[in-house]
Design a protein around this motif. Sequence first.
Motif, PDB file in Angstrom:
ATOM      1  N   GLN A   1      59.910  11.824 -21.917  1.00 45.43           N
ATOM      2  CA  GLN A   1      58.980  11.497 -22.997  1.00 45.43           C
ATOM      3  C   GLN A   1      59.694  11.538 -24.347  1.00 45.43           C
ATOM      4  O   GLN A   1      59.504  10.655 -25.197  1.00 45.43           O
ATOM      5  CB  GLN A   1      57.823  12.503 -22.981  1.00 45.43           C
ATOM      6  CG  GLN A   1      56.764  12.278 -24.043  1.00 45.43           C
ATOM      7  CD  GLN A   1      55.653  13.314 -23.952  1.00 45.43           C
ATOM      8  OE1 GLN A   1      55.248  13.728 -22.863  1.00 45.43           O
ATOM      9  NE2 GLN A   1      55.169  13.759 -25.089  1.00 45.43           N
ATOM     10  N   GLU A   2      60.534  12.562 -24.547  1.00 50.25           N
ATOM     11  CA  GLU A   2      61.295  12.676 -25.795  1.00 50.25           C
ATOM     12  C   GLU A   2      62.275  11.513 -25.939  1.00 50.25           C
ATOM     13  O   GLU A   2      62.438  10.952 -27.031  1.00 50.25           O
ATOM     14  CB  GLU A   2      62.061  14.004 -25.821  1.00 50.25           C
ATOM     15  CG  GLU A   2      61.212  15.213 -26.134  1.00 50.25           C
ATOM     16  CD  GLU A   2      60.744  15.218 -27.584  1.00 50.25           C
ATOM     17  OE1 GLU A   2      61.535  14.849 -28.473  1.00 50.25           O
ATOM     18  OE2 GLU A   2      59.576  15.580 -27.823  1.00 50.25           O
TER      19      GLU A   2
ATOM     20  N   LYS B   1      62.034   8.513 -24.619  1.00 48.91           N
ATOM     21  CA  LYS B   1      61.265   7.293 -24.892  1.00 48.91           C
ATOM     22  C   LYS B   1      60.837   7.240 -26.357  1.00 48.91           C
ATOM     23  O   LYS B   1      60.985   6.194 -27.023  1.00 48.91           O
ATOM     24  CB  LYS B   1      60.037   7.239 -23.982  1.00 48.91           C
ATOM     25  CG  LYS B   1      59.191   5.987 -24.178  1.00 48.91           C
ATOM     26  CD  LYS B   1      58.008   5.965 -23.209  1.00 48.91           C
ATOM     27  CE  LYS B   1      57.164   4.709 -23.406  1.00 48.91           C
ATOM     28  NZ  LYS B   1      55.999   4.691 -22.461  1.00 48.91           N
ATOM     29  N   HIS B   2      60.330   8.356 -26.862  1.00 52.13           N
ATOM     30  CA  HIS B   2      59.865   8.402 -28.250  1.00 52.13           C
ATOM     31  C   HIS B   2      61.007   8.163 -29.230  1.00 52.13           C
ATOM     32  O   HIS B   2      60.875   7.359 -30.169  1.00 52.13           O
ATOM     33  CB  HIS B   2      59.207   9.748 -28.519  1.00 52.13           C
ATOM     34  CG  HIS B   2      58.964  10.021 -29.969  1.00 52.13           C
ATOM     35  ND1 HIS B   2      58.151   9.225 -30.763  1.00 52.13           N
ATOM     36  CD2 HIS B   2      59.438  11.011 -30.789  1.00 52.13           C
ATOM     37  CE1 HIS B   2      58.127   9.702 -31.997  1.00 52.13           C
ATOM     38  NE2 HIS B   2      58.908  10.777 -32.038  1.00 52.13           N
ATOM     39  N   LYS B   3      62.136   8.817 -28.984  1.00 56.14           N
ATOM     40  CA  LYS B   3      63.229   8.739 -29.947  1.00 56.14           C
ATOM     41  C   LYS B   3      64.162   7.566 -29.699  1.00 56.14           C
ATOM     42  O   LYS B   3      65.164   7.404 -30.394  1.00 56.14           O
ATOM     43  CB  LYS B   3      63.972  10.077 -29.977  1.00 56.14           C
ATOM     44  CG  LYS B   3      63.061  11.157 -30.568  1.00 56.14           C
ATOM     45  CD  LYS B   3      63.697  12.516 -30.681  1.00 56.14           C
ATOM     46  CE  LYS B   3      62.709  13.495 -31.330  1.00 56.14           C
ATOM     47  NZ  LYS B   3      63.231  14.867 -31.400  1.00 56.14           N
ATOM     48  N   SER B   4      63.815   6.754 -28.724  1.00 55.36           N
ATOM     49  CA  SER B   4      64.516   5.477 -28.529  1.00 55.36           C
ATOM     50  C   SER B   4      63.735   4.326 -29.153  1.00 55.36           C
ATOM     51  O   SER B   4      64.242   3.200 -29.244  1.00 55.36           O
ATOM     52  CB  SER B   4      64.704   5.192 -27.033  1.00 55.36           C
ATOM     53  OG  SER B   4      65.500   6.164 -26.423  1.00 55.36           O
ATOM     54  N   SER B   5      62.528   4.595 -29.580  1.00 53.23           N
ATOM     55  CA  SER B   5      61.663   3.538 -30.091  1.00 53.23           C
ATOM     56  C   SER B   5      62.167   3.015 -31.438  1.00 53.23           C
ATOM     57  O   SER B   5      62.801   3.736 -32.214  1.00 53.23           O
ATOM     58  CB  SER B   5      60.234   4.056 -30.263  1.00 53.23           C
ATOM     59  OG  SER B   5      60.160   5.036 -31.291  1.00 53.23           O
ATOM     60  N   LEU B   6      61.859   1.753 -31.703  1.00 54.07           N
ATOM     61  CA  LEU B   6      62.259   1.141 -32.968  1.00 54.07           C
ATOM     62  C   LEU B   6      61.602   1.845 -34.141  1.00 54.07           C
ATOM     63  O   LEU B   6      62.242   2.075 -35.181  1.00 54.07           O
ATOM     64  CB  LEU B   6      61.872  -0.345 -32.961  1.00 54.07           C
ATOM     65  CG  LEU B   6      62.182  -1.121 -34.233  1.00 54.07           C
ATOM     66  CD1 LEU B   6      63.671  -1.101 -34.509  1.00 54.07           C
ATOM     67  CD2 LEU B   6      61.649  -2.552 -34.110  1.00 54.07           C
ATOM     68  N   LYS B   7      60.347   2.234 -33.975  1.00 55.65           N
ATOM     69  CA  LYS B   7      59.628   2.919 -35.046  1.00 55.65           C
ATOM     70  C   LYS B   7      60.330   4.211 -35.439  1.00 55.65           C
ATOM     71  O   LYS B   7      60.521   4.494 -36.631  1.00 55.65           O
ATOM     72  CB  LYS B   7      58.198   3.212 -34.588  1.00 55.65           C
ATOM     73  CG  LYS B   7      57.356   3.934 -35.637  1.00 55.65           C
ATOM     74  CD  LYS B   7      55.937   4.172 -35.110  1.00 55.65           C
ATOM     75  CE  LYS B   7      55.101   4.911 -36.159  1.00 55.65           C
ATOM     76  NZ  LYS B   7      53.718   5.157 -35.658  1.00 55.65           N
ATOM     77  N   TYR B   8      60.733   4.997 -34.449  1.00 47.86           N
ATOM     78  CA  TYR B   8      61.411   6.269 -34.740  1.00 47.86           C
ATOM     79  C   TYR B   8      62.762   6.006 -35.393  1.00 47.86           C
ATOM     80  O   TYR B   8      63.126   6.651 -36.392  1.00 47.86           O
ATOM     81  CB  TYR B   8      61.605   7.072 -33.450  1.00 47.86           C
ATOM     82  CG  TYR B   8      62.405   8.335 -33.652  1.00 47.86           C
ATOM     83  CD1 TYR B   8      61.806   9.503 -34.120  1.00 47.86           C
ATOM     84  CD2 TYR B   8      63.775   8.359 -33.386  1.00 47.86           C
ATOM     85  CE1 TYR B   8      62.542  10.658 -34.324  1.00 47.86           C
ATOM     86  CE2 TYR B   8      64.523   9.513 -33.584  1.00 47.86           C
ATOM     87  CZ  TYR B   8      63.899  10.659 -34.050  1.00 47.86           C
ATOM     88  OH  TYR B   8      64.643  11.797 -34.254  1.00 47.86           O
ATOM     89  N   ARG B   9      63.506   5.037 -34.866  1.00 46.36           N
ATOM     90  CA  ARG B   9      64.830   4.743 -35.401  1.00 46.36           C
ATOM     91  C   ARG B   9      64.765   4.274 -36.851  1.00 46.36           C
ATOM     92  O   ARG B   9      65.590   4.676 -37.687  1.00 46.36           O
ATOM     93  CB  ARG B   9      65.517   3.680 -34.529  1.00 46.36           C
ATOM     94  CG  ARG B   9      66.002   4.185 -33.183  1.00 46.36           C
ATOM     95  CD  ARG B   9      66.971   5.303 -33.374  1.00 46.36           C
ATOM     96  NE  ARG B   9      67.688   5.632 -32.162  1.00 46.36           N
ATOM     97  CZ  ARG B   9      68.560   6.616 -32.062  1.00 46.36           C
ATOM     98  NH1 ARG B   9      68.817   7.355 -33.110  1.00 46.36           N
ATOM     99  NH2 ARG B   9      69.175   6.879 -30.944  1.00 46.36           N
TER     100      ARG B   9
END
Length: 304
Positions: free
Chosen positions: A284-285, A287-295
């Motif tokens: 889950q972490e 997936k979240h921190k691979s997202s474009l929004k997070y980046r």
Amino acid sequence: MSGPIIGLALGGGGARGAAHVGALQVLHDNKIPIHQIAGTSIGSVVGAMYAATLDPQWVENRFKEFIDSEQFKALGIKHLINRPSSSSSAFNQIVKKVKDQIVLAMSLHQNSIIKKRRLKDAFKFLIPVATFDELQIPLKIIATDLNACEHVVYETGDLVEAATRSGSIPGFVEPTEIDHQLIVDGGASMSLPTTIIRKEVDILIGIDIRRKGMKPLQETNIYEIVMRSYMTTYQNLIENCAKAADVLISPEVEDYQWSEFGKLDYFFNQGVAACENAMSLIRQEIKHKSSLKYRLKQWFGHQN
């Protein structure tokens, strides 16, 4: 964009460090990449072994070979086993062992039970490379300077020497005196070294192998009260360090002492079970921190 940078913080705990190996096996089998490691005491040894080989199966096999080696026998750890104690302090076990055999006053004239060289020979057996430069991923090793009452971080130079300093249990292993420092086990200042690499990684996984299930004191003499007071400080320190991790893996090591090397298989299996239970959160972490929004959020944050 590349995936998130994943860091691993490996806590101290002697024989319970076999749980680190079990957890590493699960991470490896699930193809979770580890980009950086911080280790304290046995965590520094396991971290060095894995960072050198990237092969948790090799690490497990080498530990099993170590238990039958002359280097392990030379440590004299077997003489500390089967001495139950109300406190998890290594020093507590040592005192209970020696006070039946040695006049207590003698402890005022020596600083350890075994020489540092024995521990260094043991770690040289376990760690397959000599320097930090030979590792395949970066590693930071934590020790403690008793003169300054603060942690010391090693990340270059002599790898085995750094691990030895990090694993020099106060009162058991001879400390290192150098450059006005008195260096002992990293657990004295930072048993779970999460904060050391927190700012350098996107996802931080901490593996906490401290003893669980502390029982009420059976004796309320001065010694037991003082040692339990130190243990209370130690437990709260780890709790604070644990808060820095995105994912905390806590293998069920019960109340077993650091010297219980006869239970390596049990500790290994507990590490496997605890890491398997944490895999959904780890994914889950990622997936979240691979997202474009997070980046994008991270990138714009760094520009401000």
